[in-house]
Enzyme design. Structure first.
Site, mmCIF file in Angstrom:
data_model
loop_
_atom_site.group_PDB
_atom_site.id
_atom_site.type_symbol
_atom_site.label_atom_id
_atom_site.label_comp_id
_atom_site.label_asym_id
_atom_site.label_seq_id
_atom_site.Cartn_x
_atom_site.Cartn_y
_atom_site.Cartn_z
ATOM 1 N N LYS A 177 73.843 -106.694 41.992
ATOM 2 C CA LYS A 177 75.059 -106.986 42.633
ATOM 3 C C LYS A 177 76.264 -106.347 43.528
ATOM 4 O O LYS A 177 76.538 -106.892 44.659
ATOM 5 C CB LYS A 177 76.478 -107.940 41.650
ATOM 6 C CG LYS A 177 75.509 -108.467 40.212
ATOM 7 C CD LYS A 177 76.723 -109.020 39.229
ATOM 8 C CE LYS A 177 76.781 -110.525 38.740
ATOM 9 N NZ LYS A 177 77.649 -109.830 37.423
ATOM 10 N N ASN A 220 79.044 -112.132 43.662
ATOM 11 C CA ASN A 220 77.492 -112.766 42.457
ATOM 12 C C ASN A 220 77.489 -113.417 43.307
ATOM 13 O O ASN A 220 76.816 -114.797 42.958
ATOM 14 C CB ASN A 220 78.239 -112.842 40.862
ATOM 15 C CG ASN A 220 79.210 -113.609 40.689
ATOM 16 O OD1 ASN A 220 79.923 -114.150 41.846
ATOM 17 N ND2 ASN A 220 79.293 -114.915 39.992
ATOM 18 N N GLY A 230 80.767 -101.006 32.675
ATOM 19 C CA GLY A 230 79.867 -100.947 33.587
ATOM 20 C C GLY A 230 80.683 -102.187 34.387
ATOM 21 O O GLY A 230 82.011 -102.473 34.917
ATOM 22 N N THR A 253 81.122 -93.222 27.083
ATOM 23 C CA THR A 253 81.024 -92.320 27.690
ATOM 24 C C THR A 253 82.683 -92.641 28.220
ATOM 25 O O THR A 253 82.689 -93.381 28.964
ATOM 26 C CB THR A 253 80.786 -92.701 29.057
ATOM 27 O OG1 THR A 253 78.681 -93.099 27.825
ATOM 28 C CG2 THR A 253 80.371 -91.278 29.662
HETATM 29 P P1 NDP Z 1 76.577 -102.900 32.494
HETATM 30 O O1 NDP Z 1 74.969 -101.677 32.444
HETATM 31 O O2 NDP Z 1 76.884 -102.223 34.319
HETATM 32 O O3 NDP Z 1 76.698 -101.802 32.062
HETATM 33 C C1 NDP Z 1 76.910 -101.384 30.611
HETATM 34 C C2 NDP Z 1 77.917 -100.967 29.125
HETATM 35 O O4 NDP Z 1 77.158 -101.244 28.419
HETATM 36 C C3 NDP Z 1 78.646 -99.944 29.667
HETATM 37 O O5 NDP Z 1 79.568 -99.345 29.704
HETATM 38 C C4 NDP Z 1 77.475 -98.887 28.601
HETATM 39 O O6 NDP Z 1 78.997 -97.743 27.898
HETATM 40 C C5 NDP Z 1 78.233 -99.529 27.773
HETATM 41 N N1 NDP Z 1 76.310 -100.061 26.340
HETATM 42 C C6 NDP Z 1 75.098 -100.286 26.595
HETATM 43 N N2 NDP Z 1 74.611 -100.312 25.229
HETATM 44 C C7 NDP Z 1 75.309 -99.320 24.545
HETATM 45 C C8 NDP Z 1 75.111 -99.769 23.097
HETATM 46 N N3 NDP Z 1 74.542 -99.496 22.829
HETATM 47 N N4 NDP Z 1 76.997 -99.023 22.450
HETATM 48 C C9 NDP Z 1 77.548 -98.854 23.687
HETATM 49 N N5 NDP Z 1 78.336 -99.173 24.298
HETATM 50 C C10 NDP Z 1 77.024 -99.667 24.921
HETATM 51 O O7 NDP Z 1 75.892 -104.010 32.364
HETATM 52 P P2 NDP Z 1 77.370 -104.877 32.615
HETATM 53 O O8 NDP Z 1 78.890 -104.127 32.215
HETATM 54 O O9 NDP Z 1 76.431 -105.718 33.965
HETATM 55 O O10 NDP Z 1 76.758 -106.827 31.885
HETATM 56 C C11 NDP Z 1 78.051 -106.010 30.139
HETATM 57 C C12 NDP Z 1 77.359 -107.121 29.800
HETATM 58 O O11 NDP Z 1 77.750 -108.905 29.920
HETATM 59 C C13 NDP Z 1 75.628 -107.912 29.388
HETATM 60 O O12 NDP Z 1 75.689 -108.343 28.139
HETATM 61 C C14 NDP Z 1 76.025 -109.385 30.101
HETATM 62 O O13 NDP Z 1 74.816 -110.417 30.539
HETATM 63 C C15 NDP Z 1 76.984 -109.369 30.500
HETATM 64 N N6 NDP Z 1 77.889 -110.878 31.516
HETATM 65 C C16 NDP Z 1 77.969 -111.960 31.037
HETATM 66 C C17 NDP Z 1 78.057 -112.914 31.874
HETATM 67 C C18 NDP Z 1 78.663 -114.244 31.215
HETATM 68 O O14 NDP Z 1 78.976 -115.251 32.568
HETATM 69 N N7 NDP Z 1 79.431 -114.599 30.563
HETATM 70 C C19 NDP Z 1 78.986 -112.209 33.302
HETATM 71 C C20 NDP Z 1 77.919 -110.852 33.378
HETATM 72 C C21 NDP Z 1 78.178 -110.279 32.571
HETATM 73 P P3 NDP Z 1 78.208 -95.951 28.606
HETATM 74 O O15 NDP Z 1 78.880 -96.455 30.138
HETATM 75 O O16 NDP Z 1 78.276 -95.353 27.803
HETATM 76 O O17 NDP Z 1 76.405 -96.586 29.454
#
Ligand code: NDP
Length: 267
Positions: free
Chosen positions: A65, A86, A128, A152
């Protein structure tokens, strides 16, 4: 026949071809929509080759993206604010970049689920790409407060600062979530993908509407919400269909019937 598709890596799991095939049938348009697996270091050349084959547009999912944001020659306000694209529409030599994730979430909440966000206290878990994409459309719904909590903490604070001109945003670590109820909780972490639930105070879910961006199964977040007396618990399938519908409209100017497609996918 007009050609469209979705780029990702991996991409085999994508439901987008099924969704767009139903939109095309509903609106009587003759289109094809393919899943395209681009090499992790080869998105731009794969996209250009698709465009050279006459493609009219395409979607972009993980992990491309941000590269799609850089590929676009023009950006919508949503795409600029999200820092990610997207959906791309090919318009002559121009590549128009849009981000429909936030519109998709808001349309699912407001139109399909009849949930108003006006004057509500909303807690978003995660900071994220998905959170960045949904913030502006959520803020346009005039919530009373929009809190971003992330594992974080610094990332949540930075995101809240980036959107501070809209007021109402604040950011902190997951451990600072109070044990008192909010109106709406949106899980925008990717924890559910790993079968995990962020470790947060249980009391925050009491009577809340809880929405997981992940879809397709009972996620750990959804189980946690039910166990902690949430008023409503939803997955992100409706958002997936709504973001696809916004992309379809961006390309074809036709509005598909999303509820029929959500019902079909759920069955
Ligand atoms: P990113 O990789 O950009 O961000 C992930 C985020 O999740 C970060 O804030 C990270 O925290 C946090 N995280 C990961 N693991 C854990 C954990 N075990 N405990 C707490 N926090 C955690 O991902 P995206 O933002 O791109 O996507 C997030 C979700 O949204 C995904 O599941 C994706 O499938 C879903 N999504 C769904 C859509 C839909 O149409 N339904 C569209 C877009 C996304 P840290 O910063 O600390 O690493």
């Amino acid at each position: 026949m007009e050609r469209y598709g979705v780029f990702g890596n991996p991409i085999a799991h994508s439901l987008s071809p099924v969704i767009h095939a139903q939109f095309a049938k509903q609106t009587g348009l003759d289109i094809s929509y393919d899943k395209i697996l681009a090499p992790v270091d080869g998105f731009s050349s794969s996209a250009h080759s698709f465009i050279n084959q006459g493609a009219k547009g395409f979607n972009i999912t993980v992990p491309f993206k941000i590269e799609a944001f850089n590929l676009a020659t023009q950006l919508s306000l949503n795409a600029k604010t999200a820092g990610a694209v997207n959906t791309i529409k090919v318009d002559g030599d121009e590549l128009l970049g849009e981000n429909t994730d936030g519109i998709g979430l808001v349309n699912d909440l407001v139109n399909n689920l009849d949930i108003s966000l006006k004057n509500k206290v909303v807690l978003i878990l995660g900071a994220g790409g998905a959170t960045r994409g949904i913030l502006l459309p959520l803020l346009k719904q005039s919530p009373e407060r929009l809190m971003i909590a992330n594992r974080t903490a610094s990332k949540a604070k930075q995101l809240a600062l980036d959107f501070s001109t809209h007021g109402k945003t604040c950011g902190f670590g997951l451990d600072k979530i109070k044990d008192t109820p909010v109106d709406v909780i949106i899980n925008a972490t990717s924890a559910s993908l790993d079968g995990q639930m962020p470790n947060i105070a249980n009391g925050v879910a009491n009577g809340a509407i809880c929405y997981d961006l992940m879809y397709g199964e009972q996620t750990p977040f959804m189980n946690w919400a039910k166990a902690n007396n949430a008023k409503m618990v939803m997955d992100g399938l409706g958002m997936l269909v709504e973001q696809a519908a916004a992309a379809f409209k961006f390309w074809t100017e036709k509005q598909p019937n999303t509820q029929a497609v959500i019902k079909h996918l759920r069955s």
